[in-house]
Every structure is written in C-alpha cells, then in structure tokens.
Design a protein around this motif. Sequence first.
Motif, mmCIF file in Angstrom:
data_model
loop_
_atom_site.group_PDB
_atom_site.id
_atom_site.type_symbol
_atom_site.label_atom_id
_atom_site.label_comp_id
_atom_site.label_asym_id
_atom_site.label_seq_id
_atom_site.Cartn_x
_atom_site.Cartn_y
_atom_site.Cartn_z
ATOM 1 N N LEU A 46 0.830 -1.212 0.000
ATOM 2 C CA LEU A 46 0.000 0.000 0.000
ATOM 3 C C LEU A 46 0.863 1.259 0.000
ATOM 4 N N LEU A 47 1.873 1.276 0.859
ATOM 5 C CA LEU A 47 2.727 2.459 0.941
ATOM 6 C C LEU A 47 3.496 2.675 -0.358
ATOM 7 N N ALA A 48 3.977 1.563 -0.930
ATOM 8 C CA ALA A 48 4.835 1.664 -2.105
ATOM 9 C C ALA A 48 4.062 2.029 -3.359
ATOM 10 N N ALA A 49 2.745 1.869 -3.321
ATOM 11 C CA ALA A 49 1.945 2.171 -4.512
ATOM 12 C C ALA A 49 2.024 3.654 -4.864
ATOM 13 N N GLY A 50 2.462 4.478 -3.932
ATOM 14 C CA GLY A 50 2.591 5.898 -4.221
ATOM 15 C C GLY A 50 3.732 6.180 -5.178
ATOM 16 N N THR A 51 4.947 6.150 -4.679
ATOM 17 C CA THR A 51 6.102 6.519 -5.517
ATOM 18 C C THR A 51 6.732 5.311 -6.197
ATOM 19 N N ARG A 52 6.421 4.114 -5.707
ATOM 20 C CA ARG A 52 7.046 2.863 -6.161
ATOM 21 C C ARG A 52 8.543 2.821 -5.865
ATOM 22 N N ASN A 53 8.999 3.733 -5.026
ATOM 23 C CA ASN A 53 10.399 3.660 -4.610
ATOM 24 C C ASN A 53 10.497 2.729 -3.413
ATOM 25 N N VAL A 54 10.507 1.442 -3.702
ATOM 26 C CA VAL A 54 10.513 0.470 -2.614
ATOM 27 C C VAL A 54 11.762 -0.394 -2.746
ATOM 28 N N CYS A 55 12.539 -0.424 -1.693
ATOM 29 C CA CYS A 55 13.799 -1.172 -1.696
ATOM 30 C C CYS A 55 13.743 -2.207 -0.589
ATOM 31 N N VAL A 56 13.799 -3.466 -0.951
ATOM 32 C CA VAL A 56 13.759 -4.501 0.076
ATOM 33 C C VAL A 56 15.038 -5.325 0.017
ATOM 34 N N VAL A 57 15.516 -5.700 1.194
ATOM 35 C CA VAL A 57 16.786 -6.372 1.303
ATOM 36 C C VAL A 57 16.559 -7.637 2.112
ATOM 37 N N GLY A 58 16.953 -8.763 1.575
ATOM 38 C CA GLY A 58 16.691 -9.973 2.345
ATOM 39 C C GLY A 58 17.439 -11.176 1.816
#
Length: 359
Positions: free
Chosen positions: A240-252
């Motif tokens: 939901l949060l990332a749907a705004g800017t799509r600047n989503v960085c996940v590390v795993g």
Amino acid sequence: MSEPATDHVLLRGLNDAQRRAVLHPGGPLLVFAGAGSGKTRVLTHRIAYLMAERGVPAHRIFAATFTNKAANEMRERTEKLIGRSCRGMWIGTFHACCARMLRESGSSVGLNPRFVVFDDADQMAAIRACLRALQISEERFAPRAVLSAISRAKERLITAEQYAENHHGYFEDVVSRVYAAYQEQLASDGALDFDYLLMRAVAMMKDNPEVRQFYQRRFDHILVDEYQDINYAQFALVELLAAGTRNVCVVGDDDQSIYAFRGARVDLILRFERDYPDATVVKLEQNYRSTQAILDAAHRVVSHNRTRHPKRLWTQTKGGQPIEAREVPNEQEEAVFVANRILTHVSSGGSFSDCAVLY
Ligand SMILES: Nc1ncnc2c1ncn2[C@@H]1O[C@H](COP(=O)(O)OP(=O)(O)OP(=O)(O)O)[C@@H](O)[C@H]1O
Ligand SMILES: [Mg+2]
C-alpha cells in the motif's frame, strides 16, 4: 559542488554490487543476499545517500524491519553515517511504525489515538479471562495455543467476523469464539495488540482513500531490511505504501528465513519480482564474516532447498579450519566435549569471546 558520484564518501568501502544498490535511481529494488554480505550496510548507506545526495528529507523516508534488535541496529548505523540523529525519519519495527500511523490518523477510522498496546502478558491475561467467561477449560484448550491461532489469523488479515464464517473443526470453533470475545476485551480496554496494530493500519489505509493517499504521498522511499521475515499483513502494508512513488527497496535473504512459525512467508520475497516486473535485482554474494570452508558447508546444506533464489557466497577471507562434525552418545559427554574444546582454545592463547555455543 558535490563530489563525483563514484568517489562519494558514502560509497567508499562498498563493493560494486553494493554500490549499484545504493545508487539505484528509483523504482522497485530487490537486494538478494546471503548472511554477512552487507545487506544492512547497503540499506543504511542508501538511506544516507538519499539524504545527502538526493536531498530527500528524513521525514520522507520509511525504513522498517521486524525485531527491536534489527531496528536499533538499522537506526544506529544510519545515525553514524549521517552524523546526527534520525529524528523525523520513520525508522523502526513495523509495529512501531504502525502505532505511529494509528496515533496520527486512527481517529479518522474511529480509533481513540490514546490506545494502549498489550504486551504478551496482557494478551495472555485477556485470553484467560475470555476462556473463563466462555466457560472453556484451560486444561483442554491451552491459552497459548488459542492466542497463537488468533495471532496467525490476524497476520493473514482475517477479522474475527471472517474467522467465524470460515473455520473448520472443534479447536477452530473455540478459537473463533475466543477471538470475538478477545476483540471486545481489547475494545473495552482501549487496547491493541501487536498483530492488531498492523491489521488496523492496513485496514485504515485500505478503507479510507484519503488516509491512503496521505501516506502514499508522505514517503518518497520505503525500505525494508530482513525482508525474508515478512508476514502477509506487513507485506500488504508495504504494498500500500509503495503504490505511491514505487520507490521500494527490500533487502533480504531467502536462506535465512527463521520466523515461519510466527507467520513469516519466505515466498513473499520470491514474489517481489512477480509483483514488480520492472524491479531491479542486485545480488550480494561476497561475504565478509566467514571463511570459505564455512560458506561451502552452508551452501551444501541450503542448496537442497527447492524454492530459493540461486546464489553462492564467496569470500576473500583466507584460512579457517575445516568444519568438524562430532557425534557423542549423550548430553553429558556433549557438554564435556564442548567445555574441553573451549578450554584448549583458551589455554593456547585464545579468548572466551572467540567462542559461541548454539543449542
Ligand atoms: N564492502 C565491504 N567491505 C568491507 N566490509 C564489509 C563490506 N560490506 C560489509 N562488510 C562487513 O561485513 C559485515 C556484515 O555486514 P552487514 O551487517 O551489513 O551484513 P548483513 O548482510 O546485513 O548481515 P546479516 O545477515 O547478519 O543481517 C559487517 O562487519 C560489515 O562491516
Ligand atoms: Mg543485516
């Protein structure tokens, strides 16, 4: 004038793959990496770089992880890099970030923003009270098991009403009744529990377009460390949060998922590329913590896992003893063996702090 990008102080001490992740201009980014390969280093350097070079203000960054320990580490390492406090930044556990959202905007969905948060002891006491009120025997239905079942349902965003409509068997029937009573108890105490914090935050954004847009516009960057430990509710929040800017960085690291028992869904990290087909994927395979002998042995074990992202750790760290496996007849001899090994190490000049015993 700013320094040329590749010589930036925040890029020093990073290998090529780490730099690519830190410099990634925007859009979805998946950093896939093994243990000790610098995942948290990448995430913290990326935050610092976004602030220093891209002018992103602290309060427009949302960085979350799962345990207090990991969240503190992320915060401290970021503060060290930026040379000041992270004040204003949303950096912490998912629970803490959700509590903050709900205190700030919960009144728009009828939540008293002065709610209290139940800890484990409060939860257990409430479950016991519900069992008593419903005349359900604690001997037959362990409060811990009932609480866990409720928690699993909440992690999957299943409300008490939905649970009541769709459950199977006698145990789940009990859970269903306790779940409903427990939710009433929370409401009358003005309380939320950890799982319910997430569930409420997600529901608040889903059901209320104004609140949703507010948070989607509020953050320029969403970053998540230890993404392999994400559960469905946390995944929904990030989405939901990332749907705004799509600047989503996940590390795993899909090989390090250890929280399946509490609802972590390793498939969700593997799904990231499906959900964001334009995602940039960076693999970190150089390890800075172990010798090659240990990495090879670990690889031989995890490479049997059927659903994992192929990766192979390597290191420049020379030396290291080969791994030795020992079988001993019983616990007693196991303890003696371990103690002797440690004493031999210490009497030949080593230190106790070189040793770790896992059991
Ligand atoms: N490019 C690098 N050069 C030298 N040391 C590095 C580099 N990258 C990481 N390290 C060191 O490797 C160790 C592990 O780094 P970090 O904690 O960031 O890894 P991680 O992948 O997050 O580990 P974990 O799997 O425990 O979460 C740290 O001591 C870090 O300083
Ligand atoms: Mg880490």
